[in-house]
Design a protein around this motif. Structure first.
Motif, PDB file in Angstrom:
ATOM      1  N   GLU A  10       0.759  -1.097   0.203  1.00 14.50           N
ATOM      2  CA  GLU A  10      -0.411   0.414  -0.109  1.00 14.50           C
ATOM      3  C   GLU A  10       0.774   1.421   0.153  1.00 14.50           C
ATOM      4  O   GLU A  10       0.616   2.502  -0.779  1.00 14.50           O
ATOM      5  CB  GLU A  10      -1.152  -0.088   0.956  1.00 14.50           C
ATOM      6  CG  GLU A  10      -1.729   0.935   1.591  1.00 14.50           C
ATOM      7  CD  GLU A  10      -3.328   0.938   0.342  1.00 14.50           C
ATOM      8  OE1 GLU A  10      -4.191   2.051   0.954  1.00 14.50           O
ATOM      9  OE2 GLU A  10      -3.192   0.273   0.189  1.00 14.50           O
ATOM     10  N   ALA A  12       3.878   1.271  -1.137  1.00 13.54           N
ATOM     11  CA  ALA A  12       4.622   1.079  -2.616  1.00 13.54           C
ATOM     12  C   ALA A  12       3.715   2.608  -3.167  1.00 13.54           C
ATOM     13  O   ALA A  12       3.710   3.407  -3.935  1.00 13.54           O
ATOM     14  CB  ALA A  12       4.713  -0.561  -3.439  1.00 13.54           C
ATOM     15  N   ALA A  13       2.406   1.533  -3.328  1.00 16.88           N
ATOM     16  CA  ALA A  13       1.343   2.299  -4.028  1.00 16.88           C
ATOM     17  C   ALA A  13       0.864   3.717  -4.268  1.00 16.88           C
ATOM     18  O   ALA A  13       0.932   4.909  -4.884  1.00 16.88           O
ATOM     19  CB  ALA A  13       0.251   1.413  -3.962  1.00 16.88           C
ATOM     20  N   MET A  16       3.706   6.042  -5.497  1.00 18.28           N
ATOM     21  CA  MET A  16       3.906   6.204  -6.969  1.00 18.28           C
ATOM     22  C   MET A  16       2.997   6.989  -7.422  1.00 18.28           C
ATOM     23  O   MET A  16       3.047   7.317  -8.343  1.00 18.28           O
ATOM     24  CB  MET A  16       3.315   4.187  -7.613  1.00 18.28           C
ATOM     25  CG  MET A  16       4.764   3.428  -7.701  1.00 18.28           C
ATOM     26  SD  MET A  16       5.854   3.327  -9.132  1.00 18.28           S
ATOM     27  CE  MET A  16       4.871   2.914 -10.247  1.00 18.28           C
ATOM     28  N   ILE A  17       1.599   6.591  -6.422  1.00 15.62           N
ATOM     29  CA  ILE A  17       0.616   7.675  -6.767  1.00 15.62           C
ATOM     30  C   ILE A  17       0.900   8.940  -6.755  1.00 15.62           C
ATOM     31  O   ILE A  17       0.544   9.755  -7.948  1.00 15.62           O
ATOM     32  CB  ILE A  17      -0.564   7.674  -6.224  1.00 15.62           C
ATOM     33  CG1 ILE A  17      -1.224   5.852  -7.121  1.00 15.62           C
ATOM     34  CG2 ILE A  17      -1.883   8.498  -6.976  1.00 15.62           C
ATOM     35  CD1 ILE A  17      -2.368   5.235  -5.439  1.00 15.62           C
ATOM     36  N   GLN A  63       2.560   6.100 -14.125  1.00 13.92           N
ATOM     37  CA  GLN A  63       3.101   5.841 -13.145  1.00 13.92           C
ATOM     38  C   GLN A  63       1.554   5.482 -12.061  1.00 13.92           C
ATOM     39  O   GLN A  63       1.159   5.156 -11.008  1.00 13.92           O
ATOM     40  CB  GLN A  63       3.479   7.380 -12.646  1.00 13.92           C
ATOM     41  CG  GLN A  63       4.233   6.909 -11.295  1.00 13.92           C
ATOM     42  CD  GLN A  63       6.071   7.684 -10.834  1.00 13.92           C
ATOM     43  OE1 GLN A  63       6.017   8.781 -11.698  1.00 13.92           O
ATOM     44  NE2 GLN A  63       6.382   7.084  -9.874  1.00 13.92           N
ATOM     45  N   VAL A  64       0.526   7.099 -11.598  1.00 13.75           N
ATOM     46  CA  VAL A  64      -0.817   6.974 -11.381  1.00 13.75           C
ATOM     47  C   VAL A  64      -1.241   5.820 -11.603  1.00 13.75           C
ATOM     48  O   VAL A  64      -1.686   4.890 -10.734  1.00 13.75           O
ATOM     49  CB  VAL A  64      -1.195   8.166 -11.468  1.00 13.75           C
ATOM     50  CG1 VAL A  64      -2.644   8.249 -10.641  1.00 13.75           C
ATOM     51  CG2 VAL A  64      -0.801   9.538 -10.645  1.00 13.75           C
ATOM     52  N   GLY A  67       0.314   2.806 -10.166  1.00 10.25           N
ATOM     53  CA  GLY A  67      -0.071   2.359  -8.701  1.00 10.25           C
ATOM     54  C   GLY A  67      -1.440   2.255  -8.238  1.00 10.25           C
ATOM     55  O   GLY A  67      -1.865   1.459  -7.297  1.00 10.25           O
ATOM     56  N   MET A  70      -1.420  -1.716  -8.411  1.00  7.74           N
ATOM     57  CA  MET A  70      -0.757  -2.297  -6.838  1.00  7.74           C
ATOM     58  C   MET A  70      -1.703  -2.099  -6.347  1.00  7.74           C
ATOM     59  O   MET A  70      -2.012  -3.390  -5.127  1.00  7.74           O
ATOM     60  CB  MET A  70       0.345  -1.588  -6.966  1.00  7.74           C
ATOM     61  CG  MET A  70       1.512  -1.966  -8.332  1.00  7.74           C
ATOM     62  SD  MET A  70       2.920  -0.505  -7.459  1.00  7.74           S
ATOM     63  CE  MET A  70       3.342  -1.063  -6.179  1.00  7.74           C
ATOM     64  N   ALA A  71      -2.694  -0.983  -5.973  1.00  3.78           N
ATOM     65  CA  ALA A  71      -3.223  -0.993  -4.631  1.00  3.78           C
ATOM     66  C   ALA A  71      -5.023  -1.538  -4.813  1.00  3.78           C
ATOM     67  O   ALA A  71      -5.053  -2.322  -3.679  1.00  3.78           O
ATOM     68  CB  ALA A  71      -3.439   0.106  -4.544  1.00  3.78           C
TER      69      ALA A  71
END
Length: 78
Positions: A10, A12-13, A16-17, A63-64, A67, A70-71
């Motif tokens: 979370e 890391a996400a 990234m966001i 990148q968003v 992220g 990933m989440a």
């Protein structure tokens, strides 16, 4: 996945966001902040030197999206 791994993923996400949003909204300010003598980081930042703002903003948007992707699985019930 155990709670500690979920928390790490979370974080890391979120990074990234957040980094993607800043890169989209303020690319002229954001890219120079990441210039470095560390070779791997220098190689990444060099890709954006002298590039049109639209390209920098598209990278931030990607990148968003990464992220968010990933989440997403971290919040599924199961």
């Amino acid at each position: 996945m155990n709670l500690a791994l979920k928390r790490g993923a979370e974080v890391a996400a979120m990074l990234m966001i957040g980094d993607g949003l800043i890169g989209m909204l303020q690319p002229k300010r954001h890219i120079p902040l990441w210039r470095s003598d560390f070779p791997p980081l220098r190689a990444v930042v060099r890709q954006f030197d002298g590039k049109p703002l639209i390209r920098r903003r598209l990278a931030g948007l990607a990148q968003v999206a990464i992220g968010l992707a990933m989440a997403a699985p971290l919040h599924r019930r199961g």
